[in-house]
Write a protein that holds these residues in place. Structure first.
Motif, mmCIF file in Angstrom:
data_model
loop_
_atom_site.group_PDB
_atom_site.id
_atom_site.type_symbol
_atom_site.label_atom_id
_atom_site.label_comp_id
_atom_site.label_asym_id
_atom_site.label_seq_id
_atom_site.Cartn_x
_atom_site.Cartn_y
_atom_site.Cartn_z
ATOM 1 N N ASP A 174 -0.318 -24.619 -0.819
ATOM 2 C CA ASP A 174 0.381 -22.796 0.281
ATOM 3 C C ASP A 174 2.203 -24.167 0.877
ATOM 4 O O ASP A 174 1.905 -23.773 2.239
ATOM 5 C CB ASP A 174 -1.001 -22.902 1.191
ATOM 6 C CG ASP A 174 -1.735 -22.083 0.360
ATOM 7 O OD1 ASP A 174 -0.956 -21.129 -0.751
ATOM 8 O OD2 ASP A 174 -2.629 -22.723 0.094
ATOM 9 N N ARG A 184 -0.861 -22.220 -7.289
ATOM 10 C CA ARG A 184 -1.767 -21.445 -5.686
ATOM 11 C C ARG A 184 -3.060 -20.545 -6.311
ATOM 12 O O ARG A 184 -3.815 -19.991 -5.966
ATOM 13 C CB ARG A 184 -0.699 -20.523 -5.555
ATOM 14 C CG ARG A 184 0.551 -21.432 -3.854
ATOM 15 C CD ARG A 184 1.330 -20.299 -4.063
ATOM 16 N NE ARG A 184 1.938 -20.771 -2.362
ATOM 17 C CZ ARG A 184 3.294 -20.019 -1.978
ATOM 18 N NH1 ARG A 184 2.947 -18.664 -2.395
ATOM 19 N NH2 ARG A 184 3.711 -20.598 -0.815
ATOM 20 N N ARG A 213 -6.398 -16.906 -2.556
ATOM 21 C CA ARG A 213 -5.597 -17.349 -3.107
ATOM 22 C C ARG A 213 -5.015 -16.701 -4.262
ATOM 23 O O ARG A 213 -3.653 -17.436 -5.087
ATOM 24 C CB ARG A 213 -6.220 -19.036 -3.613
ATOM 25 C CG ARG A 213 -6.871 -19.640 -2.632
ATOM 26 C CD ARG A 213 -5.698 -20.243 -2.366
ATOM 27 N NE ARG A 213 -5.591 -21.210 -3.194
ATOM 28 C CZ ARG A 213 -4.830 -22.630 -3.408
ATOM 29 N NH1 ARG A 213 -6.228 -22.726 -3.507
ATOM 30 N NH2 ARG A 213 -4.671 -22.747 -4.735
#
Length: 597
Positions: free
Chosen positions: A228, A126, A358
């Motif tokens: 995600d 991520r 992010r």
């Protein structure tokens, strides 16, 4: 710290030296244990950082049985000598206690491993900024460890993102060898880690297979490419991953490669993994990701013209008929965007954009520019109230937080006790100053009214959600939840509300939005089969109606109601933005958008 039964500073160790280790920091609780960062002080005074996995209390005979199994694991792992396989040691001792205090209670089992300066694979995925090429290197290093283990005829059996640690340089360590087993020994315990086990289940008394590890590596490849996305449905793993990867902009050849380890037939999974990951490395190095939209909001302006606000790998952008006269905030803002929300704030209708990047930072952008409001956030939702103030909700460190802003006022934030939150899914202002928030906590969706005496209420059955949405209707507030398997449920909220009803006719969805409008909620769904709009019952029909503006694969949808009560629908269709709007007779018409570069 509320997730742990212990606190930093407590000591533990073997019975003959019960204060050899000191707890420093709680990391997580999973399965049958808590994991802590701890420090060991040797007899020479030398200190060593370790990871301590503390088995929760159980019957003493069972503790000793676990310790016997762990001793076997440690002995075998040392004998195998597999590079980057983190081999633990084990001890039996009293529970963590204050220094100098007499330990109370029975003995606990402790699994002690060298401390690795890395993060779980899903966390690394991520936050990493090296793109698909960096993901390919991490996957290659994991496959090398697994292949080496399999060549020596042993299997890990519990490969998951939490058991693969990645450091700042992309080096990989495989940890937690509790269920390490040789291929020629029958199983005494079966292991099931949701989302990372194949359709064929292990059987006590049966033999382990390498196919289970191969499938788990495939789920981790998906995690690296789609960090995600939520849990994979092991029953339809290849089909789900294929739809998600194609919708995210990956090419057909790369998608076929990524789905090979997820094959329902164990014999079709690639073994060894080296040649498979070698092909994938070349595909990922050559892959040029299509600029795709991760965050989407549609805002009708005062004239009813839709303005689309988007966020993705290149930051934020504006488009649509409502675009002229409005500009994005200037200056250094968020990088790759994961979620966003936007609204018209103040009497003059100034555009304000809130984005989660992010890296987990919350950014607020106005005519004055961008500024970073918070770090470590998860999920984002909110809107503008009748007074013109923008309120956004997010989760930080397991707690719910709100941030408010209006032109001429500074950004103010506060923590809202009373509702644990791992991620915010949706937020709705029911009446001035009174909000309803939808959150995820421990793979359960909860609804809560901040500031009220009510306790958070579960929404639907337990299970990790992919997304959620809220709408205010004439029958009261209603929630829509989208699960990781693509199923969608509509839930009435409030006293006496039932479990909700599944909608969508069994067709998996990837995105959801809802608006309270003219007698009932209007629900928009995006998926491999296109965009579907569930309209309230009207005319002689007592059943909701479905309308499909496009059959092309879609990933995101957004709905909004203008001041003239017309609905606007926006969607990301095969990587491109599309928009539709009701006319004065409430007929849906496409809205022309500028060509996207």
């Amino acid at each position: 710290m509320s997730e742990s039964r212990w606190v930093p500073g407590l000591r533990f160790g073997p019975e003959f030296d019960p204060e050899q280790y000191e707890l420093l920091e709680f990391h997580h609780r999973g399965g049958e244990a808590e994991v802590w960062r701890a420090v060991r002080t040797g007899h020479s005074g030398l200190k060593e950082l370790v990871a301590a996995k503390i088995m929760l209390e159980r019957d003493p005979s069972e503790v000793r049985r676990w310790l016997g199994r762990w001793d076997d694991v440690s002995h075998n792992a040392h004998r195998l000598g597999v590079t980057d396989l983190v081999v633990p040691s084990f001890l039996l001792g009293p529970s963590p206690h204050q220094p100098g205090a007499l330990p109370a209670g029975g003995l606990l089992g402790y699994q002690i491993s060298p401390w690795v300066e890395g993060v779980p694979l899903h966390t690394w995925a991520r936050t990493q900024r090296g793109g698909p090429a960096a993901a390919a290197e991490v996957l290659s290093r994991l496959c090398r460890i697994v292949d080496e283990l399999h060549r020596k005829r042993w299997v890990h059996r519990d490969i998951s993102p939490a058991n693969v640690l990645v450091d700042a340089h992309g080096q990989v360590k495989l940890i937690d060898l509790t269920f390490l087993a040789p291929l020629d020994h029958t199983l005494t315990v079966a292991v099931f880690t949701p989302g990372h086990v194949p359709p064929e289940a292990e059987q006590v008394g049966g033999f382990p297979t390498t196919a289970k590890d191969l499938f788990a590596v495939g789920t981790l490849a998906r995690t690296l490419l789609l960090p995600d996305h939520g849990r994979l449905d092991h029953r339809l793993a290849a089909e789900q991953a294929r739809a998600e990867l194609l919708a995210a902009g990956y090419g057909e050849e790369l998608v076929r490669w990524a789905c090979e380890p997820l094959a329902r037939d164990p014999q079709r999974r690639p073994a060894p993994l080296g040649p498979w990951v070698g092909r994938g490395r070349e595909l990922l190095r050559a892959h040029r990701p299509v600029a795709r939209t991760a965050g989407l909001a549609v805002l009708p302006d005062r004239a009813g013209r839709p303005l689309l606000v988007t966020g993705g790998p290149d930051g934020t952008a504006l488009t649509g008929p409502g675009h002229p006269g409005h500009r994005l905030p200037t200056g250094q803002g968020p990088g790759p965007v994961r979620e966003l929300t936007a609204g018209w704030a103040g009497r003059q209708g100034e555009l304000v954009v809130c984005a989660e990047d992010r890296g987990g930072s919350l950014w607020v952008g106005t005519a004055a520019g961008w500024w970073e409001a918070a770090r470590g956030v998860s999920g984002l939702a909110g809107g503008v109230d009748p007074a013109g103030e923008m309120t956004v909700w997010t989760a930080v460190g397991g707690a719910l937080r709100s941030y408010r802003w209006a032109p001429g006022l500074t950004l103010t934030g506060r923590e809202l006790p009373g509702c644990p939150a791992d991620r915010v899914l949706a937020a709705l202002e029911e009446r001035p100053g009174s909000w309803l928030v939808l959150v995820e906590h421990r793979e359960q969706v909860l609804s809560w009214r901040p500031g009220s005496a009510e306790h958070p209420a579960p929404v639907g059955p337990p299970g990790a959600p992919r997304a959620g949405a809220l709408a205010l209707t004439s029958a009261g507030p209603q929630a829509v939840t989208l699960r990781t398997d693509g199923s969608v449920r509509l839930h009435p909220l409030g006293a006496g509300a039932g479990p909700g009803a599944e909608i969508g006719d069994g067709e998996p969805a990837l995105g959801v939005a809802v608006a309270g409008h003219r007698g009932g909620p209007t629900v928009a769904l995006a998926g491999a089969g296109g965009v579907r709009l569930r309209l309230p019952a009207g005319g002689a029909s007592r059943r909701p109606r479905w309308w499909r503006p496009t059959l092309r694969p879609a990933t995101r949808v957004a709905l909004a109601v203008g001041d003239d009560w017309r609905l606007c629908l926006a969607a990301v269709v095969e990587g491109e933005l599309q928009c539709w709007q009701e006319d004065a007779a409430y007929r849906w018409l496409p809205v022309a958008l500028p060509e996207q570069g």
